[in-house]
Enzyme design. Structure first.
Site, PDB file in Angstrom:
ATOM      1  N   GLN A 282      -3.354   7.473   4.878  1.00  0.00           N
ATOM      2  CA  GLN A 282      -2.976   6.226   4.220  1.00  0.00           C
ATOM      3  C   GLN A 282      -1.750   6.476   3.340  1.00  0.00           C
ATOM      4  O   GLN A 282      -1.158   5.529   2.824  1.00  0.00           O
ATOM      5  CB  GLN A 282      -4.121   5.697   3.353  1.00  0.00           C
ATOM      6  CG  GLN A 282      -5.379   5.356   4.139  1.00  0.00           C
ATOM      7  CD  GLN A 282      -6.537   5.041   3.219  1.00  0.00           C
ATOM      8  OE1 GLN A 282      -6.691   3.936   2.729  1.00  0.00           O
ATOM      9  NE2 GLN A 282      -7.351   6.060   2.969  1.00  0.00           N
TER      10      GLN A 282
ATOM     11  N   VAL B 200       1.959   7.460   2.028  1.00  0.00           N
ATOM     12  CA  VAL B 200       3.324   7.194   2.514  1.00  0.00           C
ATOM     13  C   VAL B 200       4.247   8.369   2.171  1.00  0.00           C
ATOM     14  O   VAL B 200       5.435   8.336   2.504  1.00  0.00           O
ATOM     15  CB  VAL B 200       3.865   5.864   1.914  1.00  0.00           C
ATOM     16  CG1 VAL B 200       3.038   4.684   2.447  1.00  0.00           C
ATOM     17  CG2 VAL B 200       3.889   5.890   0.392  1.00  0.00           C
ATOM     18  N   ASP B 201       3.655   9.421   1.548  1.00  0.00           N
ATOM     19  CA  ASP B 201       4.478  10.614   1.302  1.00  0.00           C
ATOM     20  C   ASP B 201       4.555  11.424   2.592  1.00  0.00           C
ATOM     21  O   ASP B 201       3.827  11.157   3.548  1.00  0.00           O
ATOM     22  CB  ASP B 201       3.871  11.443   0.141  1.00  0.00           C
ATOM     23  CG  ASP B 201       2.487  12.012   0.453  1.00  0.00           C
ATOM     24  OD1 ASP B 201       1.538  11.749  -0.306  1.00  0.00           O
ATOM     25  OD2 ASP B 201       2.354  12.713   1.487  1.00  0.00           O
TER      26      ASP B 201
ATOM     27  N   ALA C  19      -8.871  18.322  -3.524  1.00  0.00           N
ATOM     28  CA  ALA C  19      -8.297  18.699  -2.224  1.00  0.00           C
ATOM     29  C   ALA C  19      -7.830  20.149  -2.235  1.00  0.00           C
ATOM     30  O   ALA C  19      -8.116  20.919  -1.307  1.00  0.00           O
ATOM     31  CB  ALA C  19      -7.134  17.764  -1.901  1.00  0.00           C
TER      32      ALA C  19
ATOM     33  N   GLY D 240      -9.877  12.523  -0.309  1.00  0.00           N
ATOM     34  CA  GLY D 240      -9.082  11.848  -1.334  1.00  0.00           C
ATOM     35  C   GLY D 240      -8.820  10.375  -1.114  1.00  0.00           C
ATOM     36  O   GLY D 240      -7.704   9.903  -1.356  1.00  0.00           O
ATOM     37  N   THR D 241      -9.856   9.635  -0.661  1.00  0.00           N
ATOM     38  CA  THR D 241      -9.675   8.189  -0.548  1.00  0.00           C
ATOM     39  C   THR D 241     -10.908   7.480  -1.102  1.00  0.00           C
ATOM     40  O   THR D 241     -12.037   7.902  -0.899  1.00  0.00           O
ATOM     41  CB  THR D 241      -9.418   7.734   0.904  1.00  0.00           C
ATOM     42  OG1 THR D 241      -9.374   6.297   0.948  1.00  0.00           O
ATOM     43  CG2 THR D 241     -10.477   8.235   1.873  1.00  0.00           C
ATOM     44  N   SER D 242     -10.643   6.384  -1.814  1.00  0.00           N
ATOM     45  CA  SER D 242     -11.747   5.625  -2.430  1.00  0.00           C
ATOM     46  C   SER D 242     -12.417   4.714  -1.411  1.00  0.00           C
ATOM     47  O   SER D 242     -13.373   4.011  -1.729  1.00  0.00           O
ATOM     48  CB  SER D 242     -11.200   4.783  -3.598  1.00  0.00           C
ATOM     49  OG  SER D 242     -10.259   3.833  -3.080  1.00  0.00           O
TER      50      SER D 242
ATOM     51  N   ARG E  64       9.444   5.856  -6.508  1.00  0.00           N
ATOM     52  CA  ARG E  64       8.476   6.698  -5.770  1.00  0.00           C
ATOM     53  C   ARG E  64       9.204   7.617  -4.793  1.00  0.00           C
ATOM     54  O   ARG E  64       8.825   8.765  -4.598  1.00  0.00           O
ATOM     55  CB  ARG E  64       7.464   5.799  -5.045  1.00  0.00           C
ATOM     56  CG  ARG E  64       6.572   5.009  -5.988  1.00  0.00           C
ATOM     57  CD  ARG E  64       5.621   4.102  -5.220  1.00  0.00           C
ATOM     58  NE  ARG E  64       4.639   4.866  -4.454  1.00  0.00           N
ATOM     59  CZ  ARG E  64       3.833   4.303  -3.541  1.00  0.00           C
ATOM     60  NH1 ARG E  64       3.923   3.000  -3.287  1.00  0.00           N
ATOM     61  NH2 ARG E  64       2.962   5.018  -2.882  1.00  0.00           N
TER      62      ARG E  64
ATOM     63  N   HIS F 298      -0.034   3.337   6.612  1.00  0.00           N
ATOM     64  CA  HIS F 298       0.589   2.401   5.663  1.00  0.00           C
ATOM     65  C   HIS F 298       2.091   2.608   5.532  1.00  0.00           C
ATOM     66  O   HIS F 298       2.696   2.146   4.564  1.00  0.00           O
ATOM     67  CB  HIS F 298      -0.099   2.528   4.285  1.00  0.00           C
ATOM     68  CG  HIS F 298      -1.527   2.109   4.323  1.00  0.00           C
ATOM     69  ND1 HIS F 298      -2.439   2.481   3.364  1.00  0.00           N
ATOM     70  CD2 HIS F 298      -2.221   1.368   5.228  1.00  0.00           C
ATOM     71  CE1 HIS F 298      -3.630   1.964   3.670  1.00  0.00           C
ATOM     72  NE2 HIS F 298      -3.517   1.301   4.803  1.00  0.00           N
TER      73      HIS F 298
HETATM   74  N1  APR Z   1      -8.422  15.736  -4.776  1.00  0.00           N
HETATM   75  C1  APR Z   1      -9.141  14.916  -3.935  1.00  0.00           C
HETATM   76  N2  APR Z   1      -9.431  13.630  -4.212  1.00  0.00           N
HETATM   77  C2  APR Z   1      -8.976  13.150  -5.390  1.00  0.00           C
HETATM   78  C3  APR Z   1      -8.236  13.921  -6.318  1.00  0.00           C
HETATM   79  C4  APR Z   1      -7.962  15.265  -5.964  1.00  0.00           C
HETATM   80  N3  APR Z   1      -7.255  16.068  -6.778  1.00  0.00           N
HETATM   81  N4  APR Z   1      -7.935  13.136  -7.389  1.00  0.00           N
HETATM   82  C5  APR Z   1      -8.471  11.912  -7.136  1.00  0.00           C
HETATM   83  N5  APR Z   1      -9.100  11.929  -5.950  1.00  0.00           N
HETATM   84  C6  APR Z   1      -9.806  10.830  -5.264  1.00  0.00           C
HETATM   85  C7  APR Z   1     -10.375   9.774  -6.172  1.00  0.00           C
HETATM   86  O1  APR Z   1     -11.668  10.153  -6.624  1.00  0.00           O
HETATM   87  C8  APR Z   1     -10.420   8.565  -5.239  1.00  0.00           C
HETATM   88  O2  APR Z   1     -11.618   8.541  -4.489  1.00  0.00           O
HETATM   89  O3  APR Z   1      -8.854  10.168  -4.462  1.00  0.00           O
HETATM   90  C9  APR Z   1      -9.245   8.815  -4.283  1.00  0.00           C
HETATM   91  C10 APR Z   1      -8.050   7.950  -4.583  1.00  0.00           C
HETATM   92  O4  APR Z   1      -8.398   6.615  -4.314  1.00  0.00           O
HETATM   93  P1  APR Z   1      -7.241   5.497  -4.370  1.00  0.00           P
HETATM   94  O5  APR Z   1      -6.438   5.707  -5.610  1.00  0.00           O
HETATM   95  O6  APR Z   1      -7.901   4.180  -4.124  1.00  0.00           O
HETATM   96  O7  APR Z   1      -6.292   5.859  -3.153  1.00  0.00           O
HETATM   97  P2  APR Z   1      -6.506   5.498  -1.622  1.00  0.00           P
HETATM   98  O8  APR Z   1      -7.960   5.485  -1.264  1.00  0.00           O
HETATM   99  O9  APR Z   1      -5.609   6.383  -0.851  1.00  0.00           O
HETATM  100  O10 APR Z   1      -5.930   3.986  -1.538  1.00  0.00           O
HETATM  101  C11 APR Z   1      -5.874   3.407  -0.259  1.00  0.00           C
HETATM  102  O11 APR Z   1      -4.792   1.478  -1.174  1.00  0.00           O
HETATM  103  O12 APR Z   1      -3.267   0.709  -2.636  1.00  0.00           O
HETATM  104  C12 APR Z   1      -3.476   0.925  -1.311  1.00  0.00           C
HETATM  105  O13 APR Z   1      -1.879   1.379   0.339  1.00  0.00           O
HETATM  106  C13 APR Z   1      -2.493   1.932  -0.785  1.00  0.00           C
HETATM  107  O14 APR Z   1      -2.868   3.694   0.790  1.00  0.00           O
HETATM  108  C14 APR Z   1      -3.350   3.106  -0.391  1.00  0.00           C
HETATM  109  C15 APR Z   1      -4.709   2.471  -0.176  1.00  0.00           C
END
Ligand code: APR
Length: 233
Positions: free
Chosen positions: A88, A90-91, A216, A171-173, A58, A106
């Site tokens: 959240q 780490v980049d 985004a 961009g977070t789930s 990574r 994180h």
């Molecule tokens: N632009 C915006 N949002 C996007 C895009 C995009 N191009 N592509 C995907 N997404 C959204 C997805 O729909 C989803 O809601 O980004 C979100 C990604 O969710 P996750 O993969 O769960 O990432 P995240 O929410 O950052 O995870 C949180 O979980 O595994 C741990 O430590 C890790 O920091 C991470 C934390």
């Protein structure tokens, strides 16, 4: 005239258009890996080489990618607002784009720390292997908050979010705590803008939320233009 305070909570989707995988989308980072094997203290104790290899891959990839239009739009936002990013991720793409205030919940891929002394953190952009030791001879590890570990920056992030006059979430789930709980620290009257092509929240979840079902790189620049028009005298 003091600038309105905007807090931006970002997740992996913020960096997706820069070429970095998210975690839980199809073909996401966790699809190919068992999180407990590569992102937990137990996994590191059991097979440190596997964990170090996972983060080396990574870290190498991060050396190859650049911020996208969403990162740059958040820098533009600083022209008229007091912007604080709580990520959240780490980049270092927010920093690469030029954002001034970034809190990493994180940890950070380009930093490592002692396995013994949490506070002993070093900048580190090359591969990390067994035998890379801190100044006291202890093995170095990625400066990443693994599953089951405390989130040292949580208190600071909560204090920042409590002062948000506008809250942007990109961009977070919203599935990982305590990061996902931060939204509840914002004042109830604070307008929330949620940017995600597949949003995990409903407009009924919050009093004043605008859901922007865009990526985004598309949604954030448009939102920034809207905020300049809407909130600027
Ligand atoms: N632009 C915006 N949002 C996007 C895009 C995009 N191009 N592509 C995907 N997404 C959204 C997805 O729909 C989803 O809601 O980004 C979100 C990604 O969710 P996750 O993969 O769960 O990432 P995240 O929410 O950052 O995870 C949180 O979980 O595994 C741990 O430590 C890790 O920091 C991470 C934390």
């Amino acid at each position: 005239m003091t600038k309105k305070k905007i807090v931006v909570l970002t997740g992996a989707g913020m960096s997706a258009e820069s070429g970095l995988k998210t975690f839980r989308d199809s073909n996401g980072l966790w699809e190919g890996h068992d999180v407990m094997e590569v992102a937990s203290p137990q996994g590191f104790a059991k097979n440190p080489e596997l964990v170090l290899h996972f983060y080396n891959q990574r870290r190498r990839q991060l050396l190859e990618v650049s911020p996208n239009a969403g990162h740059h739009a958040l820098v533009d936002l600083e022209q008229h607002f007091d912007v604080h990013i709580v990520t959240q991720n780490v980049d270092n793409l927010h920093e690469q784009a030029g954002s001034s205030n970034v809190v990493h919940l994180h940890g950070e891929l380009f930093k490592v720390r002692s396995t013994v002394d949490e506070g002993h953190v070093l900048e580190w952009k090359k591969d990390l292997v067994l035998g890379n030791l801190d100044k006291n001879g202890h093995q170095l590890r990625p400066h990443i908050v693994w599953f089951g570990e405390m989130v040292p920056m949580l208190e600071i992030a909560a204090q920042i979010t409590q002062q948000a006059e506008i809250l942007i979430i990109v961009g977070t789930s919203m599935q990982v705590y305590p990061a996902a709980s931060l939204v509840h620290y914002a004042p109830r009257t604070t307008p929330i803008f949620f940017v995600d092509p597949k949003p995990s929240v409903r407009s009924s979840d919050f009093e004043k939320i605008t859901i922007i079902e865009k990526t985004a790189a598309n949604g954030v620049p448009e939102l920034v233009e809207h905020l300049f028009r809407e909130f600027q005298p």
